[in-house]
Each structure stands twice: as C-alpha cells, then as structure tokens.
Design a protein around this motif. Structure first.
Motif, PDB file in Angstrom:
ATOM      1  N   ALA A  65      -0.845   2.917   0.315  1.00  0.00           N
ATOM      2  CA  ALA A  65      -1.747   3.364   1.372  1.00  0.00           C
ATOM      3  C   ALA A  65      -2.568   2.213   1.935  1.00  0.00           C
ATOM      4  O   ALA A  65      -2.828   1.210   1.258  1.00  0.00           O
ATOM      5  N   LEU A  66      -2.974   2.381   3.186  1.00  0.00           N
ATOM      6  CA  LEU A  66      -3.886   1.441   3.815  1.00  0.00           C
ATOM      7  C   LEU A  66      -5.327   1.853   3.520  1.00  0.00           C
ATOM      8  O   LEU A  66      -5.591   2.939   3.021  1.00  0.00           O
ATOM      9  N   GLY A  67      -6.272   0.977   3.824  1.00  0.00           N
ATOM     10  CA  GLY A  67      -7.682   1.315   3.696  1.00  0.00           C
ATOM     11  C   GLY A  67      -8.365   0.777   2.460  1.00  0.00           C
ATOM     12  O   GLY A  67      -9.584   0.912   2.321  1.00  0.00           O
ATOM     13  N   LEU A  68      -7.613   0.147   1.551  1.00  0.00           N
ATOM     14  CA  LEU A  68      -8.247  -0.379   0.344  1.00  0.00           C
ATOM     15  C   LEU A  68      -9.100  -1.609   0.626  1.00  0.00           C
ATOM     16  O   LEU A  68      -9.976  -1.950  -0.165  1.00  0.00           O
TER      17      LEU A  68
ATOM     18  N   VAL B 266       2.229   8.371   3.791  1.00  0.00           N
ATOM     19  CA  VAL B 266       1.861   7.487   4.890  1.00  0.00           C
ATOM     20  C   VAL B 266       2.791   7.732   6.071  1.00  0.00           C
ATOM     21  O   VAL B 266       3.995   7.978   5.888  1.00  0.00           O
ATOM     22  N   SER B 267       2.249   7.655   7.277  1.00  0.00           N
ATOM     23  CA  SER B 267       3.050   7.789   8.495  1.00  0.00           C
ATOM     24  C   SER B 267       3.270   6.418   9.115  1.00  0.00           C
ATOM     25  O   SER B 267       2.315   5.657   9.321  1.00  0.00           O
TER      26      SER B 267
ATOM     27  N   GLU C 273       9.364  -3.687   2.535  1.00  0.00           N
ATOM     28  CA  GLU C 273       8.927  -4.565   1.453  1.00  0.00           C
ATOM     29  C   GLU C 273       7.416  -4.774   1.546  1.00  0.00           C
ATOM     30  O   GLU C 273       6.880  -5.140   2.581  1.00  0.00           O
ATOM     31  N   GLY C 274       6.714  -4.498   0.456  1.00  0.00           N
ATOM     32  CA  GLY C 274       5.271  -4.603   0.444  1.00  0.00           C
ATOM     33  C   GLY C 274       4.573  -3.319   0.837  1.00  0.00           C
ATOM     34  O   GLY C 274       3.344  -3.237   0.749  1.00  0.00           O
ATOM     35  N   ARG C 275       5.302  -2.292   1.261  1.00  0.00           N
ATOM     36  CA  ARG C 275       4.698  -1.006   1.614  1.00  0.00           C
ATOM     37  C   ARG C 275       5.345   0.143   0.839  1.00  0.00           C
ATOM     38  O   ARG C 275       4.639   0.984   0.303  1.00  0.00           O
ATOM     39  N   LEU C 276       6.683   0.206   0.812  1.00  0.00           N
ATOM     40  CA  LEU C 276       7.328   1.231  -0.007  1.00  0.00           C
ATOM     41  C   LEU C 276       7.071   0.902  -1.477  1.00  0.00           C
ATOM     42  O   LEU C 276       6.761  -0.237  -1.833  1.00  0.00           O
ATOM     43  N   LEU C 277       7.200   1.884  -2.338  1.00  0.00           N
ATOM     44  CA  LEU C 277       6.761   1.721  -3.720  1.00  0.00           C
ATOM     45  C   LEU C 277       7.708   0.868  -4.539  1.00  0.00           C
ATOM     46  O   LEU C 277       8.892   0.738  -4.226  1.00  0.00           O
TER      47      LEU C 277
END
Length: 227
Positions: free
Chosen positions: A212-215, A124-125, A139-143
C-alpha cells in the motif's frame, strides 16, 4: 524549538503458506529484522520501541480490522514505538526508515493518540495502462509471494477481469523479480502495439492486493506537541 511526540503500534503479520514450525522461525527473524530498521542515530529524532505483551497484542488485534485474503496470515506479534522529534525533524530519512519497518512487518501501523491506521498490505487500485507502460509491471509493488499459488491465482484473476472489461487479449509471463517480488512481464508488446494497448486500457483499473501507499505520509508520523 517545538518538541513533538508520537506513539505507534506496529503489528507484525505472516504472509504466504507457513507451517507451525516455520512460524516459530519467522517470528524470531521478523522481530529482529523489523527492530533493526528503526533509525537509532539521528540528531533530530529519538525512537524507542518495546515488544507488546500477549494481552496488549490481543487488545490491538481485536480493535483493528486488517485486510483479509487467503494468502495473508495472522498478526503474530507487535511493537509499540515512541517517536520524539523537533518541528523540523523527522525528516525524510527517519520517515523512510519507519515506513520500511512497517513494510517489513507486513501488517498495520496504528497511531495511538487517535487510532488512525496505515496498512502495509491492502487492496490497491492501479490504472490499467500501467500494466503495459514498460516490459514488466509490479516489481516493488506486488507482494513477495512468488511461490504462493493462491496469490498467483488472485493476481491472474484480477488481470483477466481488467482485460475483459477493456476487451483486450494480452499474453504475459507471471514471474519473480528482484527481492522475490512478483512481476508481470509483457515483453512481446513494444512500439505501436503497446501504445494501442495502453490507449484501450485507459479508464480501467487493476484492483489487487499489493504493497500500500501512504506509509511515507509525513502528517501521519508528525505527532503532538510534547508537554
């Protein structure tokens, strides 16, 4: 009222450092956890699911290219999910539940009718100035891999590369946030210094494996008119 129907394959993937004995335990727990996330009571939608056989799973995994990294484990199980809903249905709550199940699976969702994909984890960029927009980032984006040295090295290398390209030097703490999410804390950089850092980072990107986004893309889950 128009009835819509869609079929999707959810691939479940291991992440982090896992030994064979842990894999068996995680497999059972993950299958239960993901299945429980599908909404089972909604007047506008019906969701049914079944576990893929080993042969079916092998066919899907051979047909789909999943993102690869040392800290991302193999696909180990899968579900086929059928969604039936009305034209107005499959509203936000249902789609959020399906997206949440995809994130719990950590793998890829495939729309059966045309093979379109959504990855739960991907490269992701991020706009680099997001790093210092608040005291902590990620937080909430990194794994959720707080104790994985390989993922930590991956994140640190990506951050160092971004800062080098922007010609800035910034200290931060690599930490664990709520729900075991990794986060990067820049707590010392407040006020004018933070604004200056954001200005200098503008136009640069951080590229890192993350959620990732888009889900929640409604068009992805819409399906075809039922015959």
């Amino acid at each position: 009222m128009t009835e819509l129907r869609g079929r999707f394959v959810f691939l479940l993937r291991l992440t982090g450092w896992l030994t064979d004995d842990v894999v068996d335990r995680v497999e059972a727990e993950s299958l239960i956890d993901v299945a429980e996330r599908f909404p089972d009571e909604d007047p506008s939608a019906t969701i049914t699911h079944r576990r893929l056989s080993d042969a079916e799973l092998a066919r899907w995994t051979s047909a789909v290219a999943v993102p690869e990294a040392p800290f991302l484990g193999p696909v180990f199980a899968g579900f086929e999910v059928e969604l039936e809903h009305d034209e107005i249905g499959a509203h936000v709550r249902v789609i959020e539940a399906l997206a949440d199940a995809a994130r719990a699976a950590s793998g890829t969702v495939i729309r059966v009718e045309d093979g379109e994909l959504r990855h739960a984890i991907d490269r992701v960029s991020f706009a680099a100035e997001e790093l210092v927009a608040d005291s902590c980032f990620g937080e909430g984006r990194l794994l959720r891999l707080p104790h994985d040295e390989t993922y930590e090295a991956h994140v640190r290398e990506a951050v160092a590369r971004t800062f080098a390209e922007a010609a800035v030097a910034v200290d931060y703490v690599y930490s664990t946030g709520g729900g075991d999410h990794v986060k990067l804390c820049f707590g010392r950089h407040f006020g004018r210094q933070r604004l200056d850092l954001a200005r200098r980072l503008r136009g640069h990107e951080l590229q890192v494996f993350a959620e990732a986004l888009g889900l929640e893309d409604r068009s992805f889950w819409r399906g075809r008119v039922a015959r």
